[in-house]
Design a protein around this motif. Structure first.
Motif, PDB file in Angstrom:
ATOM      1  N   LYS A  27      38.150   9.556 -11.798  1.00 12.70           N
ATOM      2  CA  LYS A  27      37.355   8.545 -12.518  1.00 12.70           C
ATOM      3  C   LYS A  27      36.213   8.029 -11.644  1.00 12.70           C
ATOM      4  O   LYS A  27      35.127   7.746 -12.141  1.00 12.70           O
ATOM      5  CB  LYS A  27      38.250   7.393 -12.933  1.00 12.70           C
ATOM      6  N   SER A  28      36.457   7.920 -10.351  1.00 14.72           N
ATOM      7  CA  SER A  28      35.406   7.407  -9.466  1.00 14.72           C
ATOM      8  C   SER A  28      34.242   8.397  -9.359  1.00 14.72           C
ATOM      9  O   SER A  28      33.080   7.988  -9.333  1.00 14.72           O
ATOM     10  CB  SER A  28      35.965   7.092  -8.083  1.00 14.72           C
ATOM     11  N   ASN A  56      32.310   8.155 -12.626  1.00 16.38           N
ATOM     12  CA  ASN A  56      31.535   6.917 -12.695  1.00 16.38           C
ATOM     13  C   ASN A  56      30.335   6.939 -11.756  1.00 16.38           C
ATOM     14  O   ASN A  56      29.307   6.344 -12.063  1.00 16.38           O
ATOM     15  CB  ASN A  56      32.429   5.724 -12.399  1.00 16.38           C
ATOM     16  N   ARG A 102      27.645   8.766 -13.635  1.00 14.48           N
ATOM     17  CA  ARG A 102      27.123   8.009 -14.775  1.00 14.48           C
ATOM     18  C   ARG A 102      26.420   6.717 -14.376  1.00 14.48           C
ATOM     19  O   ARG A 102      25.851   6.042 -15.220  1.00 14.48           O
ATOM     20  CB  ARG A 102      28.261   7.672 -15.729  1.00 14.48           C
ATOM     21  N   SER A 103      26.464   6.350 -13.111  1.00 12.45           N
ATOM     22  CA  SER A 103      25.889   5.077 -12.683  1.00 12.45           C
ATOM     23  C   SER A 103      24.371   5.052 -12.810  1.00 12.45           C
ATOM     24  O   SER A 103      23.768   3.988 -12.838  1.00 12.45           O
ATOM     25  CB  SER A 103      26.290   4.770 -11.248  1.00 12.45           C
TER      26      SER A 103
END
Length: 62
Positions: A10-11, A14, A17-18
């Motif tokens: 997930k990190s 993310n 997508r940041s």
């Protein structure tokens, strides 16, 4: 077609997508009229077109 061998965490997802967030427009306050407007854009105020703190165009009322 290529398939990933392992699932991404997930990190990592993310982090990718940041960068996809919506940025708010850059607003600047004019020195002469105290109006907020878009940076590097002309704007209308009281029938006058202002750009870089100068009157570019005057519109006369009928």
């Amino acid at each position: 077609m290529a398939h990933p061998k392992r699932r991404q965490s997930k990190s990592r997802r993310n982090k990718r997508r940041s960068h996809l967030k919506i940025k708010e427009p850059l607003l600047v306050k004019c020195i002469l009229t105290n109006q907020k407007h878009l940076y590097h854009h002309a704007y209308w105020y009281e029938n006058n077109l202002y750009y870089k703190g100068k009157i570019v165009l005057c519109k006369k009322n009928k």
